[in-house]
Design an enzyme around this catalytic site. Structure first.
Site, short mmCIF file in Angstrom:
data_model
loop_
_atom_site.label_atom_id
_atom_site.label_comp_id
_atom_site.label_asym_id
_atom_site.label_seq_id
_atom_site.Cartn_x
_atom_site.Cartn_y
_atom_site.Cartn_z
N HIS A 273 0.84 -1.20 0.00
CA HIS A 273 0.00 0.00 0.00
C HIS A 273 0.87 1.25 0.00
O HIS A 273 1.91 1.32 0.67
CB HIS A 273 -1.01 -0.02 1.15
CG HIS A 273 -0.50 0.28 2.51
ND1 HIS A 273 -0.36 1.57 2.99
CD2 HIS A 273 -0.15 -0.53 3.54
CE1 HIS A 273 0.07 1.53 4.24
NE2 HIS A 273 0.21 0.27 4.60
N ASP A 285 5.60 2.62 7.26
CA ASP A 285 4.24 2.15 6.97
C ASP A 285 3.57 3.08 5.96
O ASP A 285 2.90 4.03 6.35
CB ASP A 285 3.44 2.11 8.27
CG ASP A 285 2.05 1.55 8.09
OD1 ASP A 285 1.79 0.89 7.07
OD2 ASP A 285 1.21 1.79 8.98
N GLU A 317 -5.41 1.95 1.90
CA GLU A 317 -5.30 0.80 2.80
C GLU A 317 -5.57 1.23 4.23
O GLU A 317 -6.22 0.51 5.00
CB GLU A 317 -3.90 0.17 2.69
CG GLU A 317 -3.73 -1.13 3.46
CD GLU A 317 -3.26 -0.97 4.90
OE1 GLU A 317 -3.21 -1.98 5.62
OE2 GLU A 317 -2.95 0.18 5.32
N GLU A 318 -5.07 2.41 4.58
CA GLU A 318 -5.24 2.89 5.94
C GLU A 318 -6.70 3.24 6.26
O GLU A 318 -7.05 3.41 7.42
CB GLU A 318 -4.36 4.13 6.19
CG GLU A 318 -2.86 3.88 6.05
CD GLU A 318 -2.28 3.02 7.16
OE1 GLU A 318 -3.05 2.54 8.02
OE2 GLU A 318 -1.05 2.82 7.18
N ASP A 346 4.01 -5.14 3.63
CA ASP A 346 3.48 -4.03 4.41
C ASP A 346 4.30 -3.89 5.69
O ASP A 346 4.21 -4.73 6.58
CB ASP A 346 2.00 -4.29 4.74
CG ASP A 346 1.33 -3.11 5.42
OD1 ASP A 346 2.00 -2.11 5.70
OD2 ASP A 346 0.12 -3.21 5.68
N HIS A 447 2.01 4.82 12.84
CA HIS A 447 0.90 5.75 12.64
C HIS A 447 1.13 7.09 13.32
O HIS A 447 0.18 7.78 13.69
CB HIS A 447 -0.42 5.13 13.10
CG HIS A 447 -0.95 4.09 12.16
ND1 HIS A 447 -2.14 3.44 12.37
CD2 HIS A 447 -0.44 3.57 11.00
CE1 HIS A 447 -2.36 2.58 11.38
NE2 HIS A 447 -1.33 2.64 10.54
#
Length: 507
Positions: A273, A285, A317-318, A346, A447
């Site tokens: 992603h 990420d 994707e998130e 990922d 994140h």
């Protein structure tokens, strides 16, 4: 799918030095892993970092994601591919609500950790209010009363003497949140804060729901701990309450590039992603997987293959695997049958890494019966043999459908991939195997805004870029270990040999 001409409408991506493109003689894992250098992968990471620095993040539906798409497309075109861009609409949401104590002891509270804006059935009115915090029958220390016994704000009489323009500060209890907020508004409050009641199980965050028709002022809910903190500086505390968010339909994009050689009836797909979370650069990420995949695609482009390879960079994707779900949902039955297997990458450079391989044989027993398609165990075998060939440790990673392989296994396509860890905590046993720090998460910047290029472990990324390249070229030459297809065909039955890997590795 859209033609690449559509990409010109996107924001321009940052430029980096042109990569060294593949030579036609790359026909083995040994040669491909030599060509896929960590320097080449880092050039792409630097581009993603530059984009995030320019636009703030690379989240789907925002300018940084469009620039990331542009960059990948430009690199693929430069390597000789004819990439395609697939657009899809999604429900875009952006939360900008805030809660802050202005004085004394200025404090900015964290959305989703310390507070939540209301989610009333009748809507969440936007607005900002600053004023004096005025407690309305609040009981502190929180939890001193029996559960569901606090009547704070439940009656208009609770607001006798309430100063117009103040922020009403109330507590969860015997009546609904909507009634409390409407009573406060009727008393002249400019904003509302409701804290949790404080007993065990009634101390965290909770969505404020109910029919609050007529409410026009901002209202938020806090944990009991935050409520006590706010109360501790009253009277005289000045706070700001902001309810602000965006909820609309926006467009995101998947990017695809397919090799010009190889059977299109037994396609090897490999994906990562491309999007980050909002307000974060997303370099581990998932810039790590996206960059390693891109460099592998560039170096593999001129190789004559038995099975076509379709590289994919997924959008949104998130937001819930939206790009890969859209792609798979829009495949015909025949197109699904033409995909021999799917490989997913990922987060493959976590700073406090472990070498995780998706548990295709379910040896860990974490997947329900029938969840993992036949052939996935043989994909796992190839990754494990790679690490063994390097004398490196590895371990099972839960095959839970958490990343973009989920939609593929849902339609019976064998899948596998790599993962170096996210918010999970490294065990002492893992620290003994891989180094790093036991008791800390694999990626403390997961994140978060600190997921920058400095957050990536170069050794883990270098190893896993080679593992990615090895698996791709192994199955591009022979997928019979996974699906029994040694010549172009459409069988998804599992094979049982590692010969293809060993042949490709030694070439």
């Amino acid at each position: 799918m859209l033609s690449v001409a559509m990409v010109g409408a996107f924001a321009a991506a940052a430029l980096v030095a042109a990569p060294a493109y593949a030579a036609p003689s790359i026909n083995s894992a040994k040669k491909l892993t030599k060509a896929v250098t960590i320097e080449g992968v880092y050039e792409h990471l630097e581009a993603f970092q530059d984009i995030a620095d320019t636009y703030g993040d690379r989240a789907a539906g925002r300018p940084g994601y469009a620039a990331s798409v542009d960059y990948v497309v430009e690199e693929l075109e430069g390597a000789g591919y004819d990439p395609t861009v697939q657009a899809f609409d999604f429900d875009y949401f952006e939360e900008n609500s805030e809660l802050a104590r202005i004085s004394p002891l200025p404090t900015n509270y964290v959305n989703n950790d310390d507070f939540l804006r209301n989610a009333f059935d009748s809507g969440s009115p936007k607005g900002t209010a600053t004023g004096t915090l005025y407690p309305v029958d609040v009981n502190v220390p929180a939890g001193a009363l029996p559960p569901n016994s606090n009547s704070s704000g439940c009656e208009p009489g609770d607001f006798i003497g309430f100063p117009v323009g103040a922020i009403a500060f109330m507590q969860r209890g015997t009546c609904g949140f909507a009634l409390k907020a409407l009573n406060a508004q009727a008393a002249g409050a400019s904003g509302v804060i409701i804290m949790n009641e404080g007993q065990p199980g009634r101390d965290g965050l909770l969505n404020m729901i109910g029919d609050a028709t007529g409410l026009t002022i901002p209202a938020v809910f806090t944990t009991s701990a935050v409520g006590e903190d706010l109360y501790s500086t009253s009277p005289g505390t000045i706070v700001t309450v902001t309810v602000d968010y965006e909820a609309e339909t926006r467009t995101a994009y998947n990017v695809f590039a397919q090799t010009s050689t190889g059977s299109t009836e037994n396609v090897v797909m490999a994906g990562a992603h491309l999007d980050s979370v909002q307000d974060g650069p997303g370099i581990n990420d998932n810039g790590s997987g996206s960059a390693a995949l891109l460099e592998t695609a560039i170096q593999l482009q001129k190789t004559k293959l038995n099975n076509a390879v379709r590289f994919a960079w997924w959008g949104a994707e998130e937001e819930g695997l939206l790009g890969s779900e859209y792609y798979v949902e829009n495949l015909s039955d025949e197109e699904i049958e033409d995909i021999g297997l799917y490989l997913n990458f990922d987060m493959i450079g976590s700073p406090n890494y472990m070498f995780g391989v998706y548990d295709g044989d379910n040896s860990g027993g974490t997947a329900p019966e029938g969840f993992i398609p036949p052939g996935s165990a043989e994909i796992e075998d190839v990754f494990e043999m790679f690490y063994e060939s390097r004398g490196l440790p590895y371990q099972d990673s839960e095959f839970s459908g958490r990343s973009d392989y989920g939609p593929f296994i849902a339609v019976g396509i064998p899948a596998g991939g790599l993962f170096t860890g996210a918010e999970g905590v490294k065990t002492p046993e893992e620290a003994a195997l891989y180094g790093g720090i036991a008791g800390e998460s694999y990626d403390q910047c997961y994140h978060e805004p600190c997921d920058t290029i400095d957050n990536v472990n170069a050794f883990a990324l270098d190893v896993n870029a080679d593992a990615l390249a090895t698996a791709v070229i192994t199955f591009a030459y022979d997928s019979s270990t996974v699906n029994g297809v040694s010549t172009p065909g459409k069988s998804h039955g599992a094979g049982n040999s590692g010969d293809a890997f060993m042949n490709r590795l030694a070439g």
